[in-house]
Scaffold this motif. Structure first.
Motif, PDB file in Angstrom:
ATOM      1  N   GLN A   1      78.076  15.065 -12.938  1.00 44.54           N
ATOM      2  CA  GLN A   1      77.988  13.607 -12.944  1.00 44.54           C
ATOM      3  C   GLN A   1      78.050  13.072 -14.369  1.00 44.54           C
ATOM      4  OE1 GLN A   1      74.414  12.925 -10.375  1.00 44.54           O
ATOM      5  NE2 GLN A   1      75.870  11.996  -8.952  1.00 44.54           N
ATOM      6  N   THR A   2      78.289  11.768 -14.485  1.00 46.56           N
ATOM      7  CA  THR A   2      78.492  11.150 -15.792  1.00 46.56           C
ATOM      8  C   THR A   2      77.238  10.416 -16.248  1.00 46.56           C
ATOM      9  OG1 THR A   2      79.459   9.223 -14.676  1.00 46.56           O
ATOM     10  CG2 THR A   2      80.972  10.886 -15.562  1.00 46.56           C
ATOM     11  N   LEU A   3      76.917  10.577 -17.538  1.00 43.80           N
ATOM     12  CA  LEU A   3      75.757   9.934 -18.148  1.00 43.80           C
ATOM     13  C   LEU A   3      76.205   9.133 -19.352  1.00 43.80           C
ATOM     14  CD1 LEU A   3      72.653   9.546 -18.525  1.00 43.80           C
ATOM     15  CD2 LEU A   3      72.754  11.558 -20.032  1.00 43.80           C
ATOM     16  N   LEU A   4      75.859   7.856 -19.386  1.00 43.25           N
ATOM     17  CA  LEU A   4      76.073   7.010 -20.551  1.00 43.25           C
ATOM     18  C   LEU A   4      74.848   7.115 -21.455  1.00 43.25           C
ATOM     19  CD1 LEU A   4      77.891   4.716 -21.835  1.00 43.25           C
ATOM     20  CD2 LEU A   4      76.332   3.116 -20.697  1.00 43.25           C
ATOM     21  N   VAL A   5      75.051   7.443 -22.723  1.00 43.70           N
ATOM     22  CA  VAL A   5      73.957   7.512 -23.698  1.00 43.70           C
ATOM     23  C   VAL A   5      74.227   6.491 -24.786  1.00 43.70           C
ATOM     24  CG1 VAL A   5      72.712   8.920 -25.369  1.00 43.70           C
ATOM     25  CG2 VAL A   5      73.555   9.961 -23.250  1.00 43.70           C
ATOM     26  N   THR A   6      73.409   5.445 -24.866  1.00 46.29           N
ATOM     27  CA  THR A   6      73.530   4.492 -25.967  1.00 46.29           C
ATOM     28  C   THR A   6      72.727   5.024 -27.155  1.00 46.29           C
ATOM     29  OG1 THR A   6      71.595   3.137 -25.388  1.00 46.29           O
ATOM     30  CG2 THR A   6      73.687   2.613 -24.288  1.00 46.29           C
ATOM     31  N   GLY A   7      73.127   4.607 -28.349  1.00 46.64           N
ATOM     32  CA  GLY A   7      72.457   5.137 -29.529  1.00 46.64           C
ATOM     33  C   GLY A   7      72.642   6.632 -29.655  1.00 46.64           C
ATOM     34  N   ALA A   8      73.819   7.129 -29.295  1.00 44.69           N
ATOM     35  CA  ALA A   8      74.041   8.568 -29.187  1.00 44.69           C
ATOM     36  C   ALA A   8      74.000   9.287 -30.530  1.00 44.69           C
ATOM     37  CB  ALA A   8      75.378   8.839 -28.501  1.00 44.69           C
ATOM     38  N   ALA A   9      74.144   8.557 -31.628  1.00 44.88           N
ATOM     39  CA  ALA A   9      74.071   9.182 -32.944  1.00 44.88           C
ATOM     40  C   ALA A   9      72.656   9.189 -33.501  1.00 44.88           C
ATOM     41  CB  ALA A   9      75.001   8.469 -33.929  1.00 44.88           C
ATOM     42  N   GLY A  10      71.723   8.534 -32.817  1.00 49.29           N
ATOM     43  CA  GLY A  10      70.344   8.488 -33.274  1.00 49.29           C
ATOM     44  C   GLY A  10      69.568   9.731 -32.898  1.00 49.29           C
ATOM     45  N   ALA A  11      68.276   9.719 -33.218  1.00 50.48           N
ATOM     46  CA  ALA A  11      67.450  10.908 -33.009  1.00 50.48           C
ATOM     47  C   ALA A  11      67.294  11.237 -31.530  1.00 50.48           C
ATOM     48  CB  ALA A  11      66.086  10.709 -33.663  1.00 50.48           C
ATOM     49  N   VAL A  12      66.855  10.271 -30.727  1.00 47.95           N
ATOM     50  CA  VAL A  12      66.714  10.506 -29.294  1.00 47.95           C
ATOM     51  C   VAL A  12      68.078  10.676 -28.640  1.00 47.95           C
ATOM     52  CG1 VAL A  12      65.927   9.539 -27.102  1.00 47.95           C
ATOM     53  CG2 VAL A  12      64.514   9.286 -29.133  1.00 47.95           C
ATOM     54  N   GLY A  13      69.019   9.802 -28.993  1.00 48.65           N
ATOM     55  CA  GLY A  13      70.338   9.856 -28.387  1.00 48.65           C
ATOM     56  C   GLY A  13      71.064  11.159 -28.642  1.00 48.65           C
ATOM     57  N   GLY A  14      70.948  11.686 -29.864  1.00 45.13           N
ATOM     58  CA  GLY A  14      71.596  12.949 -30.181  1.00 45.13           C
ATOM     59  C   GLY A  14      71.053  14.098 -29.356  1.00 45.13           C
ATOM     60  N   PHE A  15      69.718  14.156 -29.224  1.00 50.40           N
ATOM     61  CA  PHE A  15      69.117  15.178 -28.367  1.00 50.40           C
ATOM     62  C   PHE A  15      69.574  14.990 -26.917  1.00 50.40           C
ATOM     63  CE2 PHE A  15      65.278  15.612 -31.386  1.00 50.40           C
ATOM     64  CZ  PHE A  15      65.834  16.742 -31.989  1.00 50.40           C
TER      65      PHE A  15
ATOM     66  N   ALA B   1      74.704   7.161 -14.418  1.00 48.31           N
ATOM     67  CA  ALA B   1      73.399   6.794 -14.964  1.00 48.31           C
ATOM     68  C   ALA B   1      73.549   6.452 -16.435  1.00 48.31           C
ATOM     69  CB  ALA B   1      72.396   7.934 -14.792  1.00 48.31           C
ATOM     70  N   ALA B   2      72.512   5.812 -16.980  1.00 50.00           N
ATOM     71  CA  ALA B   2      72.466   5.500 -18.407  1.00 50.00           C
ATOM     72  C   ALA B   2      71.108   5.869 -18.966  1.00 50.00           C
ATOM     73  CB  ALA B   2      72.745   4.014 -18.651  1.00 50.00           C
ATOM     74  N   LEU B   3      71.122   6.448 -20.153  1.00 52.93           N
ATOM     75  CA  LEU B   3      69.908   6.674 -20.937  1.00 52.93           C
ATOM     76  C   LEU B   3      70.034   5.756 -22.142  1.00 52.93           C
ATOM     77  CD1 LEU B   3      68.291  10.122 -21.732  1.00 52.93           C
ATOM     78  CD2 LEU B   3      68.368   8.292 -23.431  1.00 52.93           C
ATOM     79  N   ASP B   4      69.232   4.696 -22.155  1.00 54.99           N
ATOM     80  CA  ASP B   4      69.439   3.584 -23.082  1.00 54.99           C
ATOM     81  C   ASP B   4      68.586   3.739 -24.341  1.00 54.99           C
ATOM     82  OD1 ASP B   4      70.359   1.189 -24.092  1.00 54.99           O
ATOM     83  OD2 ASP B   4      69.024  -0.052 -22.867  1.00 54.99           O
ATOM     84  N   ALA B   5      69.012   4.636 -25.226  1.00 47.80           N
ATOM     85  CA  ALA B   5      68.250   4.886 -26.452  1.00 47.80           C
ATOM     86  C   ALA B   5      68.391   3.756 -27.462  1.00 47.80           C
ATOM     87  CB  ALA B   5      68.693   6.206 -27.078  1.00 47.80           C
ATOM     88  N   ALA B   6      69.427   2.938 -27.347  1.00 45.13           N
ATOM     89  CA  ALA B   6      69.665   1.859 -28.305  1.00 45.13           C
ATOM     90  C   ALA B   6      69.182   0.499 -27.806  1.00 45.13           C
ATOM     91  CB  ALA B   6      71.150   1.774 -28.641  1.00 45.13           C
ATOM     92  N   VAL B   7      68.520   0.469 -26.656  1.00 42.47           N
ATOM     93  CA  VAL B   7      68.005  -0.774 -26.066  1.00 42.47           C
ATOM     94  C   VAL B   7      69.144  -1.781 -25.873  1.00 42.47           C
ATOM     95  CG1 VAL B   7      66.026  -2.338 -26.050  1.00 42.47           C
ATOM     96  CG2 VAL B   7      65.939  -0.297 -27.462  1.00 42.47           C
TER      97      VAL B   7
END
Length: 311
Positions: free
Chosen positions: A149-163, A216-222
């Motif tokens: 499945q596909t996951l959108l990660v915002t702030g993907a270059a940040g600390a949480v987003g990168g992990f 789904a989305a994991l919104d690390a960048a708000v």
């Protein structure tokens, strides 16, 4: 011993290096000699009073600062097993209402908030793992996606987003990374299959890459509703900060993820670091007495890695 505390809310100038009594390990606890402690956005929110305004932190005379720690155990309390004096460890101070945090020369934590530090990395590097790594892993657990499945990660270059990118790829997910245009090479090295610049209209851009939208989305960048618009109907959305969860439109399961200490999961993350599957990133290490400068640098944005204080 020295510790970072605040006695009033405000800008970085309210941070103090105070002389405080040495903490003592109680039942089920360990005392750690701190070698490195990371500066995170939650520290800025604590210092400014934002957490108190949000009802997450009661006002008190003295508030300790700092969540992440790497160091060496120097005392174990009654009932502690599996951890010994001299062990090199990492840990998470996940309580807000405490007089002493991890940004100190010594800190006492519950034993179940502590794990062996990953071998082969410095304490400065290891200190960047607990809060951000656990946040990403636990949020992924909450999203409960299936392989492929596909996951959108915002702030993907940040600390949480990168992990989050690396952990999602390890789970067999297709990652759509959202970051600055200059960060595309970085997030692709972390494993992202698809990329969207953060200046794009996320709903439209994601649907061009994945018809119907991400699962789904994991919104690390708000990014909030902009990221929600990129999720397909009936999908899932993980917000990581108070007030960051948009309304659950189109049947999307929206939840705020609240971090918790977890020694077993932290051990698994440390093993991934040792295996080279999880990348630790340090922007700079600074002496403890430069904590105010660290807060200013973090608030200025643009860091690719965490600032780490060394007592």
């Amino acid at each position: 011993m020295r510790a970072v505390v605040i006695r009033t809310f405000g800008g970085p100038e309210v941070l103090q290096i105070a002389d405080v009594p040495m903490p003592v390990a109680g039942e089920g606890q360990v005392r750690i000699r701190v070698e490195a402690a990371t500066v995170n956005p939650v520290d800025l929110a604590t210092r400014s009073g934002a957490l108190t305004e949000a009802g997450l932190l009661p006002a008190r005379d003295v508030i300790g600062i700092g969540w992440d720690v790497a160091g060496t155990i120097e005392e174990t309390g009654p009932g502690v097993t599996g951890l010994r004096r001299g062990d090199r460890v990492i840990g998470l101070s996940d309580r807000l209402d405490v007089p002493l945090g991890a940004q100190a020369e010594h800190v006492v934590l519950d034993a179940d908030a502590v794990a062996a530090a990953p071998a082969g990395v410095s304490s400065v590097q290891a200190a960047t793992l607990p809060l951000n790594g656990l946040t990403a892993a636990q949020a992924l657990d909450g999203l409960d996606l299936d392989h492929g499945q596909t996951l959108l990660v915002t702030g993907a270059a940040g600390a949480v987003g990168g992990f989050a990118v690396q952990l999602a790829v390890a789970r067999g997910l297709r990652v759509i990374a959202v970051a600055g245009a200059d960060d595309e090479p970085l997030v692709r090295r972390l494993g992202a299959e698809l990329f969207v610049p953060r200046t794009a209209r996320l709903g439209e851009a994601v649907r061009r890459l994945v018809p119907g939208g991400a699962h789904a989305a994991l919104d690390a960048a708000v990014a909030g509703v902009a990221a929600l618009d990129a999720v397909r109907s009936g999908g899932a959305f993980a917000a990581l900060v108070a007030g960051g969860a948009p309304l659950p439109l189109r049947g999307i399961r929206v939840f705020n993820h609240w971090i918790r200490a977890d020694s077993a999961l932290l051990s698994r993350l440390a093993a991934l670091v040792e295996a080279g599957s999880l990348t630790l990133r340090v922007a700079e290490s600074m002496p403890l007495d430069q904590v105010a400068a660290a807060h200013r640098r973090l608030a200025g944005g643009g860091l690719r890695g965490r600032l780490v204080l060394t007592p």
